[in-house]
Enzyme design. Structure first.
Site, short mmCIF file in Angstrom:
data_model
loop_
_atom_site.label_atom_id
_atom_site.label_comp_id
_atom_site.label_asym_id
_atom_site.label_seq_id
_atom_site.Cartn_x
_atom_site.Cartn_y
_atom_site.Cartn_z
N CYS A 2 41.98 37.64 34.24
CA CYS A 2 41.68 38.01 32.85
C CYS A 2 41.20 36.75 32.15
O CYS A 2 41.30 35.66 32.68
CB CYS A 2 42.94 38.52 32.15
N ARG A 27 35.49 37.14 33.97
CA ARG A 27 36.83 37.11 34.57
C ARG A 27 37.49 38.49 34.54
O ARG A 27 38.54 38.70 35.16
CB ARG A 27 37.71 36.11 33.83
N TRP A 70 41.28 42.35 33.25
CA TRP A 70 41.06 42.96 34.55
C TRP A 70 42.39 43.63 34.88
O TRP A 70 43.40 42.95 35.05
CB TRP A 70 40.70 41.92 35.61
N ASN A 96 47.45 36.25 30.93
CA ASN A 96 46.72 36.31 32.19
C ASN A 96 47.73 36.02 33.28
O ASN A 96 48.36 34.97 33.27
CB ASN A 96 45.60 35.26 32.21
N GLY A 97 47.91 36.96 34.20
CA GLY A 97 48.88 36.75 35.28
C GLY A 97 49.68 38.02 35.49
O GLY A 97 49.29 39.10 35.06
N GLU A 479 28.83 37.53 55.21
CA GLU A 479 28.52 37.23 53.80
C GLU A 479 27.46 38.20 53.28
O GLU A 479 27.58 38.72 52.18
CB GLU A 479 28.07 35.78 53.66
N LYS A 483 27.84 40.83 50.10
CA LYS A 483 26.93 40.92 48.95
C LYS A 483 26.48 42.37 48.74
O LYS A 483 26.52 42.89 47.63
CB LYS A 483 25.70 40.03 49.18
N GLU A 486 29.49 44.52 47.46
CA GLU A 486 30.09 44.30 46.12
C GLU A 486 29.13 44.55 44.97
O GLU A 486 29.59 44.80 43.86
CB GLU A 486 30.74 42.93 46.01
N HIS A 502 30.80 46.65 72.07
CA HIS A 502 32.26 46.87 72.11
C HIS A 502 32.70 47.84 71.03
O HIS A 502 33.86 47.83 70.63
CB HIS A 502 32.97 45.51 71.98
N LYS A 601 35.38 37.75 38.46
CA LYS A 601 34.81 36.56 39.07
C LYS A 601 35.87 35.65 39.65
O LYS A 601 35.69 35.08 40.71
CB LYS A 601 34.01 35.77 38.02
C1 AGP Z 1 32.07 36.74 46.41
O1 AGP Z 1 30.81 37.26 46.05
C2 AGP Z 1 33.19 37.34 45.61
N1 AGP Z 1 32.96 37.30 44.22
C3 AGP Z 1 34.55 36.81 46.02
O2 AGP Z 1 34.71 37.13 47.38
C4 AGP Z 1 34.78 35.28 45.86
O3 AGP Z 1 33.98 34.57 46.77
C5 AGP Z 1 36.25 35.00 46.17
O4 AGP Z 1 37.03 35.67 45.20
C6 AGP Z 1 36.60 33.51 46.16
O5 AGP Z 1 36.39 32.98 44.88
P1 AGP Z 1 36.44 31.37 44.71
O6 AGP Z 1 35.31 30.80 45.51
O7 AGP Z 1 36.27 31.16 43.24
O8 AGP Z 1 37.77 30.91 45.22
#
Ligand code: AGP
Length: 606
Positions: A2, A27, A70, A96-97, A479, A483, A486, A502, A601
């Site tokens: 958050c 966030r 969030w 936040n937490g 990766e 992308k 998400e 496999h 984020k």
């Molecule tokens: C990646 O596109 C995501 N947003 C997520 O997997 C991100 O990489 C992960 O939460 C790690 O975040 P950080 O690099 O800030 O630790």
């Protein structure tokens, strides 16, 4: 997960708070709200823009707290939006937490007649504060007593409706920064909302409690002893990110790919000596000579960058590397020796699982390093040493430029370690030269993005897809799939190409396409065989190949060519078309590319 911002000063608090929430929105954006002294609170579901609209008639005020959420406990709704207040409407809280023991606290309060309105864990905090006030404690003492009762993580900003000046804050496991401006003081979850206003910042540590007013701040321990925390100049790096001419931050950040490589290598490649200069590691250089094993930890994209790092460091430095998902590492019983080092990779420097993995490693006395983008972030401050990415703020939830920067820095780290060991000057120089050529190679990829957009549109309506690669590009398959998942919500699965027989091959038919990463490298022929196996089962193939490859087009439905580079650095090039591929599909589907549903984020909760 958050975003919190608080303000006390001579500028209109409402505008300061809402502008700040917009900078923090990456966030979390399920709901948002603020409380302003003497004016009360306004809350709304969804984006901060909804709050701005709803609060258009609200008075500015001079002191307030605000939050963008969030959701962890309780659905996104107005009643669950922060700030939360106690039944007596005296204590207002943004948090936040996670309060891990909120159920037992809530039961206790309900037994004493407290009526809860929300489903959140946070609401126990203002209710507890008011319960202590009823027992005769003043607000500050009631706040400290409450902190003593709650277990879990928090970044808190709290106000007393009977006191229009003071903001009470506390930090435990979720970041909080005091921003000092000419016109007042801020408290925020990170630097991004402070960039325009604060000339200096004070980073709070876990366990710190502070009282902020417009022209001063006092910091205490939870026992009430005064604590001194130095003021630091606001980092120039934290230029508040703007989209500029781009439609989304994700597009802008992909287009910055070449710049971030330049920023990552600037002043660090010593081409004549075939080595690199990493100032952040100087203090531990001798310890690094003795290291015989490195455990890289990270989450999501950062974890995948670590997987590329494993190949590069083992091949070029001859040091054994394991890569662990941070949320797994911290619950395992890893075998650590004094010659093991832990390397955390994190863009935000605030990811809870990665931070806890570092703390676990420190408890076992091993050297901890960080590769971090956000200056002054928790991971940057809690590791023994590290390397900043200098990639600039990354706002899009989907990490793009940070990944390119992370792999670049891992390549620099491999040369640093290698040249401490048996890597030759020639090899070190060769890698340095290739790194210096990457920006223009990335630019050449980006200049062909319309070609890629055309390909992407042909895949935007599929339900599933595979992304495959081998060796240095297996992590890129993971990766690339992440992308696509998400931002476009298509079920994309990354796989080592050698694994097709496999299992995954069973899924292939004309409705189930595959993206293959098949540059001209040491496993090229193997990749071609995989592609042919897929074609033989009517699978559609989009291949990322090396310029000049005259064969690949015959076995692929679509091909995008990238420039040649040394095998260890191909991931920095092959990931760019995949980032664009995911972006164009998501944009064509009309999705909110920068703020995908259910995500945020910075994952500062476990
Ligand atoms: C990646 O596109 C995501 N947003 C997520 O997997 C991100 O990489 C992960 O939460 C790690 O975040 P950080 O690099 O800030 O630790």
């Amino acid at each position: 997960m958050c975003g919190i911002i608080a303000y006390a000063g001579t500028k209109g608090a409402k505008d300061m708070l809402i502008d700040g929430l917009e900078a923090l929105e990456y966030r979390g954006y399920d709901s948002s709200g603020f409380y302003i002294a003497k004016e009360g609170s306004v809350k709304s579901v969804g984006r901060v823009a909804n709050l701005r609209e709803k609060a258009v008639k609200a008075k500015q005020g001079s002191t307030g707290i605000a939050h963008t959420r969030w959701a962890t406990h309780g659905v996104p709704s107005e009643v669950n939006a922060h700030p939360h207040m106690g039944s007596q409407k005296r204590a207002y809280v943004v948090h936040n937490g996670i309060v891990e023991n909120y159920q037992e606290l809530k039961e206790g309060l309900k037994k004493s007649g407290v009526i809860f309105k929300s489903e959140t864990d946070t609401e126990v905090i203002p209710q507890l504060i008011e319960s202590y006030i009823e027992k005769g404690f003043d607000f500050h003492q009631a706040f400290l007593k409450t902190l003593g009762d709650i277990r879990g993580t928090y970044g808190l900003a709290v106000m007393d409706a009977f006191d229009n000046e003071k903001i009470y804050v506390a930090r435990m496991g979720s970041p909080l920064i005091i921003g000092i401006a000419d016109h007042g003081r801020f408290v925020a979850s990170d630097n991004s909302p402070l960039a325009r206003h604060a000339h200096s910042v004070v980073y709070l540590n876990d366990g710190d409690v502070a009282i902020i007013t417009g022209n001063e701040h006092e910091i205490f321990s939870q026992k009430g002893e005064r604590v001194l925390r130095g003021e630091e100049k606001m980092s120039a790096d934290v230029a508040r990110a703007e989209k500029g001419e781009y439609k989304h931050f994700m597009e802008k950040e992909i287009m910055e790919g070449a710049r971030v490589v330049e920023n990552a290598i600037r002043g660090r490649i010593e081409i004549d000596d075939g080595t690199v200069k990493l100032g952040g590691l100087e203090s531990v250089a001798d310890r690094l000579r003795e290291i015989d094993r490195i455990i890289i930890v990270g989450c999501g994209t950062a974890y995948y960058a670590g997987l590329v790092g494993e190949y590069i460091i083992e091949e070029y430095a001859g040091v054994s590397v394991e890569v662990e998902i941070a949320s797994e590492f911290r619950y395992r019983k890893p075998v650590l020796t004094p010659r093991t080092a832990l390397l955390a990779v994190s863009q935000s420097g605030e990811t809870a699982d990665t931070l806890e993995a570092i703390r676990e490693a420190k408890r076992k006395g091993i050297l901890t390093l960080g590769i971090v983008n956000v200056v002054g972030s928790s991971i940057a401050r809690e590791t023994d040493a590290g390397i900043y990415n200098h990639a600039g703020p990354e706002i899009g939830v989907a990490s793009t430029k940070a990944f390119i920067s992370q792999v670049t820095v891992l390549a620099l780290f491999a040369v640093f370690l290698g040249r401490q060991r048996s890597m030759s000057l020639v090899t070190g120089r060769r890698i340095g030269q290739e790194l210096m050529l990457l920006p223009q190679k990335i630019e050449s990829i980006l200049s062909k993005r319309d070609e890629l957009k055309k390909i992407a549109l042909a895949y935007k309506d599929v339900r599933d897809m595979l992304v495959i690669g081998r060796k240095y590009n297996m992590p890129i398959a993971y990766e690339g799939a992440l992308k696509v998942k998400e931002v476009s919500y298509i079920h994309a699965e990354g796989y080592g190409a050698g694994e097709m027989k496999h299992g995954p091959l069973a899924m292939i038919d004309e409705h189930f396409p595959t993206v293959a990463i098949a540059p001209k490298d040491s496993v090229y022929e193997k990749n071609i065989s995989n592609i042919q196996e897929i074609r033989a089962r009517k699978g559609k193939i989009f291949t990322i190949a090396t310029e000049g490859d005259s064969v690949i087009g015959e076995v692929s439905n679509d091909v995008f060519y990238i420039p040649h580079t040394i095998e260890a650095l191909t991931p920095i090039l092959s990931v760019v078309p995949l980032q664009l591929f995911a972006y164009y599909i998501a944009d064509a589907k009309g999705l909110d590319v920068d703020k995908p549903k259910n995500l945020a984020k910075s994952v500062t909760v476990e």
